[in-house]
Design a protein around this motif. Sequence first.
Motif, PDB file in Angstrom:
ATOM      1  N   SER A  27       0.834  -1.207   0.000  1.00 25.29           N
ATOM      2  CA  SER A  27       0.000   0.000   0.000  1.00 25.29           C
ATOM      3  C   SER A  27       0.866   1.252   0.000  1.00 25.29           C
ATOM      4  CB  SER A  27      -0.929   0.009   1.210  1.00 25.29           C
ATOM      5  OG  SER A  27      -1.738  -1.151   1.240  1.00 25.29           O
ATOM      6  N   PHE A  28       1.899   1.281   0.853  1.00 28.51           N
ATOM      7  CA  PHE A  28       2.791   2.439   0.906  1.00 28.51           C
ATOM      8  C   PHE A  28       3.494   2.641  -0.434  1.00 28.51           C
ATOM      9  CE2 PHE A  28       3.709   2.793   5.774  1.00 28.51           C
ATOM     10  CZ  PHE A  28       2.372   3.068   5.977  1.00 28.51           C
ATOM     11  N   ALA A  29       3.978   1.538  -1.009  1.00 26.26           N
ATOM     12  CA  ALA A  29       4.672   1.645  -2.287  1.00 26.26           C
ATOM     13  C   ALA A  29       3.733   2.139  -3.386  1.00 26.26           C
ATOM     14  CB  ALA A  29       5.272   0.292  -2.671  1.00 26.26           C
ATOM     15  N   LEU A  30       2.487   1.681  -3.357  1.00 30.32           N
ATOM     16  CA  LEU A  30       1.503   2.119  -4.354  1.00 30.32           C
ATOM     17  C   LEU A  30       1.253   3.627  -4.252  1.00 30.32           C
ATOM     18  CD1 LEU A  30      -0.609   1.598  -6.544  1.00 30.32           C
ATOM     19  CD2 LEU A  30      -2.215   0.931  -4.736  1.00 30.32           C
ATOM     20  N   TRP A  34      -7.605   5.572  -3.616  1.00 31.07           N
ATOM     21  CA  TRP A  34      -7.940   5.362  -2.206  1.00 31.07           C
ATOM     22  C   TRP A  34      -9.111   4.408  -2.025  1.00 31.07           C
ATOM     23  CZ3 TRP A  34      -4.110   6.741   0.597  1.00 31.07           C
ATOM     24  CH2 TRP A  34      -3.367   7.894   0.317  1.00 31.07           C
ATOM     25  N   ILE A  35     -10.118   4.530  -2.870  1.00 32.93           N
ATOM     26  CA  ILE A  35     -11.304   3.672  -2.708  1.00 32.93           C
ATOM     27  C   ILE A  35     -10.937   2.209  -2.937  1.00 32.93           C
ATOM     28  CG2 ILE A  35     -13.579   3.114  -3.668  1.00 32.93           C
ATOM     29  CD1 ILE A  35     -13.958   6.075  -4.272  1.00 32.93           C
ATOM     30  N   ALA A  36     -10.151   1.955  -3.983  1.00 29.27           N
ATOM     31  CA  ALA A  36      -9.736   0.572  -4.262  1.00 29.27           C
ATOM     32  C   ALA A  36      -8.846   0.037  -3.152  1.00 29.27           C
ATOM     33  CB  ALA A  36      -9.005   0.513  -5.605  1.00 29.27           C
ATOM     34  N   ILE A  37      -7.928   0.876  -2.654  1.00 25.68           N
ATOM     35  CA  ILE A  37      -7.055   0.446  -1.556  1.00 25.68           C
ATOM     36  C   ILE A  37      -7.889   0.118  -0.317  1.00 25.68           C
ATOM     37  CG2 ILE A  37      -5.253   1.201   0.051  1.00 25.68           C
ATOM     38  CD1 ILE A  37      -4.085   2.881  -2.234  1.00 25.68           C
ATOM     39  N   ALA A  38      -8.834   1.009  -0.002  1.00 25.67           N
ATOM     40  CA  ALA A  38      -9.691   0.776   1.175  1.00 25.67           C
ATOM     41  C   ALA A  38     -10.522  -0.487   1.008  1.00 25.67           C
ATOM     42  CB  ALA A  38     -10.597   1.994   1.393  1.00 25.67           C
ATOM     43  N   ALA A  39     -11.038  -0.722  -0.197  1.00 26.90           N
ATOM     44  CA  ALA A  39     -11.845  -1.919  -0.443  1.00 26.90           C
ATOM     45  C   ALA A  39     -11.020  -3.183  -0.248  1.00 26.90           C
ATOM     46  CB  ALA A  39     -12.417  -1.867  -1.861  1.00 26.90           C
ATOM     47  N   ILE A  40      -9.774  -3.166  -0.742  1.00 25.05           N
ATOM     48  CA  ILE A  40      -8.896  -4.332  -0.571  1.00 25.05           C
ATOM     49  C   ILE A  40      -8.646  -4.590   0.911  1.00 25.05           C
ATOM     50  CG2 ILE A  40      -6.550  -5.196  -0.941  1.00 25.05           C
ATOM     51  CD1 ILE A  40      -6.611  -3.754  -3.672  1.00 25.05           C
ATOM     52  N   VAL A  76     -10.505  -3.651   3.540  1.00 25.85           N
ATOM     53  CA  VAL A  76     -11.720  -4.096   4.229  1.00 25.85           C
ATOM     54  C   VAL A  76     -11.977  -5.582   3.960  1.00 25.85           C
ATOM     55  CG1 VAL A  76     -14.237  -3.875   4.295  1.00 25.85           C
ATOM     56  CG2 VAL A  76     -12.805  -1.820   4.327  1.00 25.85           C
ATOM     57  N   LEU A  77     -11.900  -5.958   2.691  1.00 21.51           N
ATOM     58  CA  LEU A  77     -12.127  -7.368   2.338  1.00 21.51           C
ATOM     59  C   LEU A  77     -11.058  -8.275   2.947  1.00 21.51           C
ATOM     60  CD1 LEU A  77     -13.181  -6.944  -1.413  1.00 21.51           C
ATOM     61  CD2 LEU A  77     -14.649  -7.527   0.532  1.00 21.51           C
ATOM     62  N   THR A  78      -9.828  -7.771   3.008  1.00 19.72           N
ATOM     63  CA  THR A  78      -8.745  -8.571   3.585  1.00 19.72           C
ATOM     64  C   THR A  78      -8.974  -8.806   5.080  1.00 19.72           C
ATOM     65  OG1 THR A  78      -7.150  -7.740   1.966  1.00 19.72           O
ATOM     66  CG2 THR A  78      -6.260  -8.671   4.002  1.00 19.72           C
ATOM     67  N   ILE A  79      -9.318  -7.742   5.797  1.00 18.80           N
ATOM     68  CA  ILE A  79      -9.572  -7.887   7.240  1.00 18.80           C
ATOM     69  C   ILE A  79     -10.722  -8.855   7.489  1.00 18.80           C
ATOM     70  CG2 ILE A  79     -10.294  -6.674   9.326  1.00 18.80           C
ATOM     71  CD1 ILE A  79      -7.427  -6.065   8.468  1.00 18.80           C
ATOM     72  N   LEU A  80     -11.759  -8.738   6.677  1.00 20.70           N
ATOM     73  CA  LEU A  80     -12.902  -9.654   6.828  1.00 20.70           C
ATOM     74  C   LEU A  80     -12.515 -11.090   6.507  1.00 20.70           C
ATOM     75  CD1 LEU A  80     -15.755  -7.503   5.219  1.00 20.70           C
ATOM     76  CD2 LEU A  80     -15.372  -7.945   7.668  1.00 20.70           C
ATOM     77  N   ALA A  81     -11.548 -11.254   5.597  1.00 22.74           N
ATOM     78  CA  ALA A  81     -11.156 -12.605   5.177  1.00 22.74           C
ATOM     79  C   ALA A  81     -10.157 -13.254   6.114  1.00 22.74           C
ATOM     80  CB  ALA A  81     -10.561 -12.550   3.766  1.00 22.74           C
ATOM     81  N   VAL A  82      -9.509 -12.477   6.995  1.00 23.11           N
ATOM     82  CA  VAL A  82      -8.466 -13.029   7.865  1.00 23.11           C
ATOM     83  C   VAL A  82      -8.971 -14.221   8.685  1.00 23.11           C
ATOM     84  CG1 VAL A  82      -7.111 -12.540   9.962  1.00 23.11           C
ATOM     85  CG2 VAL A  82      -6.960 -11.026   7.987  1.00 23.11           C
ATOM     86  N   PRO A  83     -10.115 -14.126   9.378  1.00 22.84           N
ATOM     87  CA  PRO A  83     -10.570 -15.296  10.153  1.00 22.84           C
ATOM     88  C   PRO A  83     -10.812 -16.528   9.280  1.00 22.84           C
ATOM     89  CG  PRO A  83     -11.800 -13.322  10.771  1.00 22.84           C
ATOM     90  CD  PRO A  83     -11.041 -12.977   9.541  1.00 22.84           C
ATOM     91  N   VAL A  84     -11.302 -16.284   8.058  1.00 21.34           N
ATOM     92  CA  VAL A  84     -11.561 -17.413   7.158  1.00 21.34           C
ATOM     93  C   VAL A  84     -10.253 -18.040   6.695  1.00 21.34           C
ATOM     94  CG1 VAL A  84     -12.599 -18.108   4.961  1.00 21.34           C
ATOM     95  CG2 VAL A  84     -13.714 -16.364   6.389  1.00 21.34           C
ATOM     96  N   PHE A 132      -2.354  -9.870  -5.144  1.00 17.39           N
ATOM     97  CA  PHE A 132      -2.601  -9.762  -6.591  1.00 17.39           C
ATOM     98  C   PHE A 132      -3.373  -8.481  -6.911  1.00 17.39           C
ATOM     99  CE2 PHE A 132      -5.886 -10.382  -9.862  1.00 17.39           C
ATOM    100  CZ  PHE A 132      -5.066 -10.460 -10.992  1.00 17.39           C
ATOM    101  N   ALA A 133      -4.415  -8.197  -6.123  1.00 21.98           N
ATOM    102  CA  ALA A 133      -5.239  -7.015  -6.382  1.00 21.98           C
ATOM    103  C   ALA A 133      -4.436  -5.733  -6.196  1.00 21.98           C
ATOM    104  CB  ALA A 133      -6.454  -7.025  -5.458  1.00 21.98           C
ATOM    105  N   MET A 134      -3.651  -5.668  -5.105  1.00 23.02           N
ATOM    106  CA  MET A 134      -2.875  -4.460  -4.842  1.00 23.02           C
ATOM    107  C   MET A 134      -1.800  -4.265  -5.908  1.00 23.02           C
ATOM    108  SD  MET A 134      -3.019  -2.038  -2.497  1.00 23.02           S
ATOM    109  CE  MET A 134      -3.617  -2.726  -0.952  1.00 23.02           C
ATOM    110  N   GLN A 135      -1.151  -5.350  -6.300  1.00 21.24           N
ATOM    111  CA  GLN A 135      -0.096  -5.239  -7.318  1.00 21.24           C
ATOM    112  C   GLN A 135      -0.687  -4.816  -8.660  1.00 21.24           C
ATOM    113  OE1 GLN A 135       3.139  -6.152  -6.059  1.00 21.24           O
ATOM    114  NE2 GLN A 135       3.784  -4.881  -7.762  1.00 21.24           N
ATOM    115  N   SER A 136      -1.874  -5.263  -8.964  1.00 20.60           N
ATOM    116  CA  SER A 136      -2.523  -4.866 -10.215  1.00 20.60           C
ATOM    117  C   SER A 136      -2.793  -3.372 -10.248  1.00 20.60           C
ATOM    118  CB  SER A 136      -3.846  -5.630 -10.384  1.00 20.60           C
ATOM    119  OG  SER A 136      -3.627  -7.025 -10.449  1.00 20.60           O
TER     120      SER A 136
END
Length: 391
Positions: free
Chosen positions: A76-79, A92-98, A100-108, A128-132
Amino acid sequence: MSVAFVLAINMSVAGLIAAAFAVVAVTNRTARGAWWLAAGCGLGIVNVGLEFLLTRQVDPTPTGISIFLVFLLAQSFALIGVASHYRVAPPWIAIAAIWVLTILAVPVIFSLPYGSSPRLTLYQMPYFAMQSLFAIVIVRSGRRQALDLLLIALQIVAALIYLAKPLIAAVVGTASSPQGYMASTYAAISQSASVVALMAIALVLLLVMMRDTTAEIVARSETDPLSSVLNRRGFEQHAGIALLRYGETAVLIAADLDDFKTINDSFGHAAGDGVIAHFAAMLVDAAPADAIVGRIGGEEFAVLLPDAMLSDGRIYAEAVRTAFAAARLPVLGVDRGFTASFGVAQRGPGDSLFDLLRRADAALYRAKAAGRNQVRVALEEMPVSATVGVA
């Protein structure tokens, strides 16, 4: 080659690259995004350190989650740094979305069996999403030089490596537990591929920054700081190149502010500087996109219109003359109008830039002699009386 050795290389490379970006940021304060990139690489060092720590944990989950999120933060910092350098608003919106989804996915993710394909796939998707987004940001900048295209290609390759990691794990196998990760063949392949891709990206980014910094230094050396148009050196350089490209289809306009000494004497040099800056802005605003505008003397300007005819030059000069004479500059404390005189010359066979400037100046002096606030065209050489005074 052991995974520990590869990770040590990763840590060293991240440290060297972080230091390189920090040096760029310190030595060139106009280097946009360098501190963000240095911070991203610094977090890469932390990430590798956590990988070594993981092998000693009884409960690997907290450290595993930290590794997962720290690397995403480094991306994120590099981006943000890349977006800043390319003068593009960070997504910012795409970064925030990634995030949010990542935090939600951590328990899974961390509840799935270690080494399973679903866990590996979900683990790599945020990366993959952040690098894209890196490639998308550079594409949005509109920059298409060779290094920019290479950087886009490398970002795509790096993103695809994250997609490929679950497939690699399916082929070569992975460890049965997080503590055994560093002893697996998958880890050796994964870490080696990542360090090669990220090192290539960082080196190209450094080259891009060096290229852009050099271009900015050259631009500053050719720009007049008061008027923000080219200085005489810059004008002669760019106009000379344009004349080589367009041949005889070029027109040069010489312009000079009328009674400029009176402006300075009556209203002060700050007001005189404001008039110069205002006049330069009007020259630029009225000029076509390929025009070359320069301040070649104290209150004297030159405008080269490539691929233009004499009539084009006269129309342009008349438009600027009329607009400038009608303008008022109360913000400078000078509630009155000012005028300028213009000389227009068409490039003839064999004319150098010096010849073209000389003929445009001759027409300009005739405009001054005729009473100022006029446009004269250099249809032929006409001697100027030595008794004519020029303001």
